[in-house]
Scaffold this active site. Structure first.
Site, PDB file in Angstrom:
ATOM      1  N   HIS A   1       2.299  10.885 -24.910  1.00 12.54           N
ATOM      2  CA  HIS A   1       2.708  10.742 -26.316  1.00 12.54           C
ATOM      3  C   HIS A   1       3.970  11.581 -26.581  1.00 12.54           C
ATOM      4  CE1 HIS A   1       1.666  10.709 -30.800  1.00 12.54           C
ATOM      5  NE2 HIS A   1       2.540  11.704 -30.713  1.00 12.54           N
ATOM      6  N   GLU A   2       3.941  12.851 -26.159  1.00 15.93           N
ATOM      7  CA  GLU A   2       5.093  13.727 -26.390  1.00 15.93           C
ATOM      8  C   GLU A   2       6.304  13.283 -25.576  1.00 15.93           C
ATOM      9  OE1 GLU A   2       5.289  15.875 -28.754  1.00 15.93           O
ATOM     10  OE2 GLU A   2       3.194  15.548 -29.269  1.00 15.93           O
TER      11      GLU A   2
ATOM     12  N   HIS B   1       8.113  10.521 -27.336  1.00 18.59           N
ATOM     13  CA  HIS B   1       9.022  11.069 -28.349  1.00 18.59           C
ATOM     14  C   HIS B   1      10.305  11.569 -27.686  1.00 18.59           C
ATOM     15  CE1 HIS B   1       6.488  11.113 -31.855  1.00 18.59           C
ATOM     16  NE2 HIS B   1       5.571  11.904 -31.335  1.00 18.59           N
TER      17      HIS B   1
HETATM   18 ZN   LIG Z   1       3.744  12.655 -32.054  1.00 20.23          ZN
END
Ligand SMILES: [Zn+2]
Length: 376
Positions: A67-68, A71
């Site tokens: 998830h990170e 980003h």
């Molecule tokens: Zn996030």
């Protein structure tokens, strides 16, 4: 965020593990091995609960990393460099060295994380579907991972800054109003409101215990709310600082009288003959005409006092090849960003090939401090 271990670099991004991560890791593992799996599958041998608990928990944290990373990689592709990703008690946080300058870049970067979690959730749901009725522990693992990744995406889409949803919300406000400052203020206020709602919800759960929820769930929710409220307030303060810094140029905050000291000088000589008498805080180390490096009080503090006599200034200066250069008309915010990206605390200010001063983190802090004392 202090007290974190370095885990190594992936795609040039430093991964760090904050010590509070162990708390959440143990909490999730024990909840899986003690409650979730035994409750749903009472026939497994005891050791299997723990093996599957640990594997599932580790895969969950791999999903948080993904998830990170989503980003970070989308951010980088849109001109927002990411320095590190830290895993801590509430998940992961990517540290960027500058904020987006375009609403569209912020929107893409913010949406990438929840999109990635949804994709992982979907993939796990598929794997659960195909392993169901074949290998029960594996199916159970994918079922839980599917559920928790979707939950992660939904939680992050709550529109309170600095959650992903809050960033999406700010980017949309920003796009439609064209006003970055106002959008940030609104998004962080909503973020604080969401934090207070979580705290209130937590307290209600502790006292009313609805839907069979225990006091621990309430405490946890209140704790997350407290964290969100703090993070939103801190984000707003940071945005204000950035704006202040943007309004100043390097020449307005730099130290311009940096005396020249010879490379043969010791730290002791420097302190007694220059710092204590003249009060200068920065020095250029130079032989004849060539600049060799620069020195600030920061460098001197790194040497214990008994060693001042034996240490030459050249040993502790920041050598010229490690220096990045600032320009007198550059705005202070971009200087701070450059310092963050390169992990440096000071930069010589160069005009027409000549060093005319020094800009250090201290200068930035003093400027912000003075402004806040004057209330402007
Ligand atoms: Zn996030």
């Amino acid at each position: 965020m202090g007290s974190a271990f370095n885990l190594g670099k992936v795609f040039g991004i430093q991964f760090r593990l904050h010590y509070t991560w162990f708390i959440i890791f143990i909490l999730i593992t024990t909840s899986l091995s003690w409650q979730v799996f035994p409750f749903n599958y009472p026939d497994w041998p005891l050791v299997l609960y723990w093996v599957m608990g640990i594997i599932t928990s580790l895969l969950f944290f791999a999903s948080v990393v993904a998830h990170e990373l989503a980003h970070s990689l989308v951010g980088r592709a849109n001109g927002i460099p990411i320095k590190s990703i830290t895993l801590f008690i509430f998940g992961g946080v990517a540290q960027m060295t500058r904020e987006a300058t375009k609403a569209s870049a912020e929107l893409k970067m913010a949406a990438a994380g929840p999109a990635c979690s949804l994709a992982i959730g979907g993939l796990c749901a598929l794997l659960w579907f195909f392993t169901q009725g074949m290998i029960e522990p594996i199916a159970a693992m994918f079922q839980w991972l599917a559920y928790v990744n979707v939950l992660l995406a939904v939680f992050n889409l709550i529109p309170g800054f600095p959650l992903d949803g809050g960033r999406v919300f700010r980017s949309l406000l920003w796009r439609f109003t064209g006003n970055y400052k106002r959008s940030t203020r609104i998004a962080t206020q909503v973020g604080r409101g969401v934090g207070y709602l979580f705290i209130l919800g937590g307290i209600l759960i502790i006292f009313l215990r609805p839907f069979g929820l225990g006091w621990f769930s309430g405490l946890w929710l209140a704790f997350i709310g407290w964290f969100l409220e703090n993070a939103a307030s801190a984000s707003y303060r940071q945005a204000q600082w950035r704006e202040t810094l943007q309004g100043f140029t390097v020449s307005q905050a730099m130290t311009s009288d940096c005396p020249v000291v010879p490379p043969s000088a010791t730290v002791n000589q420097l302190v007694r003959e220059h710092i204590l008498i003249s009060g200068h805080r920065c020095f250029m180390v130079s032989d004849e005409s060539r600049l060799m490096g620069i020195l600030t009080l920061h460098n001197i503090k790194s040497v214990p006092q008994p060693k001042w006599d034996m240490t030459q200034v050249t040993e502790i200066m920041t050598p010229v090849d490690k220096l990045k250069v600032a320009h007198p008309n550059q705005d202070m915010l971009s200087v701070l960003e450059q310092m963050d990206e390169n992990d440096i605390n000071q930069m010589p200010v160069v005009s027409e090939g000549r060093v005319i001063g020094l800009i250090a983190r201290d200068n930035l802090l003093r400027l912000l401090h003075t402004r806040s004392q004057l209330g402007i």
